[in-house]
Scaffold this motif. Structure first.
Motif, short mmCIF file in Angstrom:
data_model
loop_
_atom_site.label_atom_id
_atom_site.label_comp_id
_atom_site.label_asym_id
_atom_site.label_seq_id
_atom_site.Cartn_x
_atom_site.Cartn_y
_atom_site.Cartn_z
N THR A 94 0.85 -1.18 0.00
CA THR A 94 0.00 0.00 0.00
C THR A 94 0.90 1.24 0.00
O THR A 94 1.91 1.28 0.69
CB THR A 94 -0.91 0.01 1.25
OG1 THR A 94 -1.64 -1.22 1.28
CG2 THR A 94 -1.88 1.17 1.22
N ALA A 97 1.10 5.78 -0.11
CA ALA A 97 0.51 6.94 0.54
C ALA A 97 -0.91 7.17 0.03
O ALA A 97 -1.20 6.97 -1.15
CB ALA A 97 1.37 8.18 0.29
N GLY A 98 -1.77 7.58 0.92
CA GLY A 98 -3.15 7.84 0.54
C GLY A 98 -3.99 6.58 0.51
O GLY A 98 -5.14 6.59 0.06
N GLY A 99 -3.41 5.47 0.97
CA GLY A 99 -4.17 4.22 1.03
C GLY A 99 -4.31 3.50 -0.29
O GLY A 99 -5.13 2.59 -0.43
N VAL A 100 -3.50 3.87 -1.29
CA VAL A 100 -3.56 3.21 -2.59
C VAL A 100 -2.96 1.81 -2.46
O VAL A 100 -1.77 1.67 -2.18
CB VAL A 100 -2.81 4.01 -3.67
CG1 VAL A 100 -2.79 3.27 -5.00
CG2 VAL A 100 -3.44 5.39 -3.84
N ARG A 101 -3.78 0.80 -2.66
CA ARG A 101 -3.33 -0.59 -2.53
C ARG A 101 -2.92 -1.09 -3.91
O ARG A 101 -3.76 -1.33 -4.77
CB ARG A 101 -4.43 -1.45 -1.94
CG ARG A 101 -3.94 -2.86 -1.65
CD ARG A 101 -4.85 -3.62 -0.77
NE ARG A 101 -4.69 -3.13 0.61
CZ ARG A 101 -5.38 -3.58 1.63
NH1 ARG A 101 -6.29 -4.50 1.46
NH2 ARG A 101 -5.19 -3.11 2.83
#
Length: 180
Positions: free
Chosen positions: A17, A19-23
């Motif tokens: 994952t 930054a910003g929760g992008v998986r």
């Protein structure tokens, strides 16, 4: 049941994952055995490049396990991956356009004599290697002056020089022209 002695790589439950929760990777698993060729297919943004970077030591996974030759590994970077036995060729080739072709081939493992860079030997070895693979260029010229196809061949030959059991390539034909 398949023998484990053929097993090169096991990536199990890999999660990455940003930054910003992008998986980018959501519990991805992959097994590679000796002598196998795999192709990862998916849309842009599906995580193919990210997985290659995890396998090649550029990124550390947030979760999951990598095993190489049945041993757990926690790669601290690309040089560590190469010492373990994994070479990765990334989309950008990971090469330095302003450096000579020969320096790019031997970057990080330059031949030395009396502790100093042995440029003469490096250039001779680079010339012989490229000639064996049909690329006839002045190995002293900057890599960036070569065609994209020739630069890709240099990246591939750099991986050959590493002599690792596993080579992971990220879109090796992306920069090539149809004829190449």
């Amino acid at each position: 049941m398949e023998s484990d002695d053929r097993r090169l790589l096991d990536a199990a439950g890999i999660l990455k994952t940003f930054a910003g929760g992008v998986r980018a990777l959501d519990h991805v698993s992959l097994t590679v055995n000796r002598g196998e060729v795999h192709g990862l297919i998916g849309e842009n943004g599906a995580g193919k490049s990210c997985l290659i970077k995890v396998i090649g030591g550029v990124y550390r996974p947030d979760a999951g396990e990598l095993r190489f030759m049945r041993q757990p590994v926690s790669l601290s970077g690309p040089a560590h991956a190469e010492r373990v036995g994994i070479t990765a060729i990334h989309q950008d080739g990971g090469l330095i356009p302003l450096m000579s072709v020969a320096r790019n081939l031997y970057l990080g493992r330059e031949p030395r004599r009396f502790g100093l860079l042995d440029t003469r030997r490096m250039n001779a070895q680079a010339h012989a290697l490229l000639a064996r693979h049909g690329l006839h260029v002045d190995v002293r010229r900057p890599l960036g002056t070569l065609t994209p196809g020739a630069r890709e061949l240099v990246a591939l030959l750099r991986a050959v020089l590493a002599d690792t059991p596993l080579v992971a390539m990220d879109e090796p034909t992306a920069s090539l022209q149809p004829a190449e």
